[in-house]
Write a protein that holds these residues in place. Sequence first.
Motif, PDB file in Angstrom:
ATOM      1  N   ILE A   7     -45.489  54.947  16.038  1.00 28.35           N
ATOM      2  CA  ILE A   7     -46.028  54.727  14.704  1.00 28.35           C
ATOM      3  C   ILE A   7     -45.785  53.281  14.299  1.00 28.35           C
ATOM      4  O   ILE A   7     -44.672  52.770  14.445  1.00 28.35           O
ATOM      5  N   ASN A   8     -46.822  52.633  13.809  1.00 33.28           N
ATOM      6  CA  ASN A   8     -46.702  51.293  13.241  1.00 33.28           C
ATOM      7  C   ASN A   8     -46.882  51.464  11.732  1.00 33.28           C
ATOM      8  O   ASN A   8     -48.007  51.499  11.233  1.00 33.28           O
ATOM      9  N   PRO A   9     -45.766  51.622  10.989  1.00 33.59           N
ATOM     10  CA  PRO A   9     -45.869  51.939   9.561  1.00 33.59           C
ATOM     11  C   PRO A   9     -46.525  50.842   8.723  1.00 33.59           C
ATOM     12  O   PRO A   9     -47.208  51.145   7.745  1.00 33.59           O
ATOM     13  N   GLU A  10     -46.349  49.579   9.108  1.00 29.21           N
ATOM     14  CA  GLU A  10     -46.943  48.487   8.335  1.00 29.21           C
ATOM     15  C   GLU A  10     -48.466  48.556   8.370  1.00 29.21           C
ATOM     16  O   GLU A  10     -49.138  48.223   7.397  1.00 29.21           O
ATOM     17  N   GLU A  11     -49.024  48.961   9.498  1.00 23.37           N
ATOM     18  CA  GLU A  11     -50.478  49.035   9.648  1.00 23.37           C
ATOM     19  C   GLU A  11     -51.010  50.454   9.431  1.00 23.37           C
ATOM     20  O   GLU A  11     -52.214  50.687   9.587  1.00 23.37           O
ATOM     21  N   LYS A  12     -50.120  51.389   9.102  1.00 26.51           N
ATOM     22  CA  LYS A  12     -50.496  52.792   8.918  1.00 26.51           C
ATOM     23  C   LYS A  12     -51.286  53.286  10.133  1.00 26.51           C
ATOM     24  O   LYS A  12     -52.398  53.792  10.022  1.00 26.51           O
ATOM     25  N   LYS A  13     -50.654  53.103  11.305  1.00 24.58           N
ATOM     26  CA  LYS A  13     -51.330  53.407  12.554  1.00 24.58           C
ATOM     27  C   LYS A  13     -50.437  54.254  13.459  1.00 24.58           C
ATOM     28  O   LYS A  13     -49.250  53.980  13.598  1.00 24.58           O
ATOM     29  N   LEU A  14     -51.047  55.282  14.070  1.00 22.79           N
ATOM     30  CA  LEU A  14     -50.383  56.094  15.080  1.00 22.79           C
ATOM     31  C   LEU A  14     -51.022  55.736  16.416  1.00 22.79           C
ATOM     32  O   LEU A  14     -52.258  55.773  16.552  1.00 22.79           O
ATOM     33  N   ILE A  15     -50.213  55.350  17.372  1.00 24.10           N
ATOM     34  CA  ILE A  15     -50.699  54.952  18.693  1.00 24.10           C
ATOM     35  C   ILE A  15     -50.371  56.074  19.674  1.00 24.10           C
ATOM     36  O   ILE A  15     -49.187  56.397  19.869  1.00 24.10           O
ATOM     37  N   ILE A  16     -51.395  56.671  20.255  1.00 25.97           N
ATOM     38  CA  ILE A  16     -51.168  57.704  21.268  1.00 25.97           C
ATOM     39  C   ILE A  16     -50.923  57.000  22.594  1.00 25.97           C
ATOM     40  O   ILE A  16     -51.798  56.304  23.115  1.00 25.97           O
ATOM     41  N   SER A  17     -49.714  57.167  23.119  1.00 26.81           N
ATOM     42  CA  SER A  17     -49.320  56.482  24.346  1.00 26.81           C
ATOM     43  C   SER A  17     -49.687  57.249  25.599  1.00 26.81           C
ATOM     44  O   SER A  17     -50.092  56.660  26.601  1.00 26.81           O
ATOM     45  N   TYR A  18     -49.533  58.575  25.549  1.00 26.45           N
ATOM     46  CA  TYR A  18     -49.648  59.345  26.782  1.00 26.45           C
ATOM     47  C   TYR A  18     -49.894  60.809  26.453  1.00 26.45           C
ATOM     48  O   TYR A  18     -49.297  61.346  25.520  1.00 26.45           O
TER      49      TYR A  18
ATOM     50  N   VAL B 206     -61.284  61.810  24.873  1.00 26.98           N
ATOM     51  CA  VAL B 206     -61.443  63.003  24.043  1.00 26.98           C
ATOM     52  C   VAL B 206     -61.940  62.621  22.654  1.00 26.98           C
ATOM     53  O   VAL B 206     -62.897  63.200  22.138  1.00 26.98           O
ATOM     54  N   MET B 207     -61.310  61.629  22.048  1.00 30.18           N
ATOM     55  CA  MET B 207     -61.683  61.249  20.685  1.00 30.18           C
ATOM     56  C   MET B 207     -63.078  60.640  20.623  1.00 30.18           C
ATOM     57  O   MET B 207     -63.797  60.850  19.651  1.00 30.18           O
ATOM     58  N   ASN B 208     -63.487  59.914  21.655  1.00 32.25           N
ATOM     59  CA  ASN B 208     -64.832  59.328  21.666  1.00 32.25           C
ATOM     60  C   ASN B 208     -65.920  60.392  21.731  1.00 32.25           C
ATOM     61  O   ASN B 208     -67.051  60.150  21.330  1.00 32.25           O
ATOM     62  N   ARG B 209     -65.582  61.587  22.216  1.00 29.76           N
ATOM     63  CA  ARG B 209     -66.553  62.683  22.287  1.00 29.76           C
ATOM     64  C   ARG B 209     -66.552  63.553  21.021  1.00 29.76           C
ATOM     65  O   ARG B 209     -67.410  64.410  20.870  1.00 29.76           O
ATOM     66  N   MET B 210     -65.601  63.334  20.137  1.00 26.78           N
ATOM     67  CA  MET B 210     -65.515  64.124  18.905  1.00 26.78           C
ATOM     68  C   MET B 210     -66.413  63.511  17.833  1.00 26.78           C
ATOM     69  O   MET B 210     -66.537  62.296  17.742  1.00 26.78           O
ATOM     70  N   ASN B 211     -67.002  64.382  17.008  1.00 27.04           N
ATOM     71  CA  ASN B 211     -67.910  63.922  15.959  1.00 27.04           C
ATOM     72  C   ASN B 211     -67.233  63.688  14.617  1.00 27.04           C
ATOM     73  O   ASN B 211     -67.794  63.027  13.757  1.00 27.04           O
ATOM     74  N   ASP B 212     -66.063  64.219  14.426  1.00 28.30           N
ATOM     75  CA  ASP B 212     -65.443  64.181  13.100  1.00 28.30           C
ATOM     76  C   ASP B 212     -64.223  63.275  13.009  1.00 28.30           C
ATOM     77  O   ASP B 212     -63.325  63.505  12.226  1.00 28.30           O
ATOM     78  N   VAL B 213     -64.184  62.226  13.833  1.00 22.60           N
ATOM     79  CA  VAL B 213     -62.999  61.356  13.823  1.00 22.60           C
ATOM     80  C   VAL B 213     -63.326  59.889  13.482  1.00 22.60           C
ATOM     81  O   VAL B 213     -62.449  59.039  13.565  1.00 22.60           O
ATOM     82  N   GLU B 214     -64.561  59.619  13.088  1.00 23.00           N
ATOM     83  CA  GLU B 214     -64.944  58.238  12.783  1.00 23.00           C
ATOM     84  C   GLU B 214     -64.053  57.627  11.708  1.00 23.00           C
ATOM     85  O   GLU B 214     -63.797  56.433  11.716  1.00 23.00           O
ATOM     86  N   ASP B 215     -63.580  58.451  10.786  1.00 24.12           N
ATOM     87  CA  ASP B 215     -62.742  57.978   9.682  1.00 24.12           C
ATOM     88  C   ASP B 215     -61.342  57.581  10.118  1.00 24.12           C
ATOM     89  O   ASP B 215     -60.653  56.850   9.410  1.00 24.12           O
ATOM     90  N   ILE B 216     -60.920  58.034  11.286  1.00 24.38           N
ATOM     91  CA  ILE B 216     -59.529  57.853  11.686  1.00 24.38           C
ATOM     92  C   ILE B 216     -59.358  57.065  12.992  1.00 24.38           C
ATOM     93  O   ILE B 216     -58.306  56.523  13.260  1.00 24.38           O
ATOM     94  N   LEU B 217     -60.414  56.983  13.800  1.00 23.69           N
ATOM     95  CA  LEU B 217     -60.344  56.375  15.129  1.00 23.69           C
ATOM     96  C   LEU B 217     -60.452  54.865  15.067  1.00 23.69           C
ATOM     97  O   LEU B 217     -61.421  54.325  14.520  1.00 23.69           O
ATOM     98  N   LEU B 218     -59.460  54.191  15.652  1.00 23.48           N
ATOM     99  CA  LEU B 218     -59.502  52.730  15.803  1.00 23.48           C
ATOM    100  C   LEU B 218     -59.965  52.426  17.221  1.00 23.48           C
ATOM    101  O   LEU B 218     -59.366  52.899  18.184  1.00 23.48           O
ATOM    102  N   LYS B 219     -60.997  51.629  17.349  1.00 23.18           N
ATOM    103  CA  LYS B 219     -61.548  51.308  18.671  1.00 23.18           C
ATOM    104  C   LYS B 219     -60.727  50.253  19.399  1.00 23.18           C
ATOM    105  O   LYS B 219     -60.683  50.214  20.594  1.00 23.18           O
ATOM    106  N   SER B 220     -60.083  49.350  18.659  1.00 24.50           N
ATOM    107  CA  SER B 220     -59.266  48.324  19.322  1.00 24.50           C
ATOM    108  C   SER B 220     -58.118  47.905  18.451  1.00 24.50           C
ATOM    109  O   SER B 220     -58.018  48.245  17.332  1.00 24.50           O
TER     110      SER B 220
END
Length: 99
Positions: free
Chosen positions: A33-44, A85-99
């Motif tokens: 978790i990067n709390p300053e950027e309000k970001k959860l990074i999935i590592s594995y 998995v997330m790129n194939r989901m339709n309901d994650v545009e609001d939460i998915l960071l591409k880079s």
Amino acid sequence: MKIENKRNGNGGYIEMLKEEDENKEVGRLTYTINPEEKKLIISYVMVYPEFEGKGMGKFLVEAAIKFAREENWKIYPHCSYARSVMNRMNDVEDILLKS
């Protein structure tokens, strides 16, 4: 199946357990978790071979999405499986960071 989130500070893992088999671990997703950027990074994302091909990895990714939404975070899927998995989901545009 039972899903448990084991958060410790700015990291942790989401574990999937098979309750009917003495809580045998099915797989886990690790995150940072990067709390300053309000970001959860999935590592594995890892699923044990005997449970592969049954959608268990996707269930773990969905649990991470639910957790991030509850905390009002975005998700960066560093793990290629989670990203796929997330790129194939339709309901994650609001939460998915591409880079």
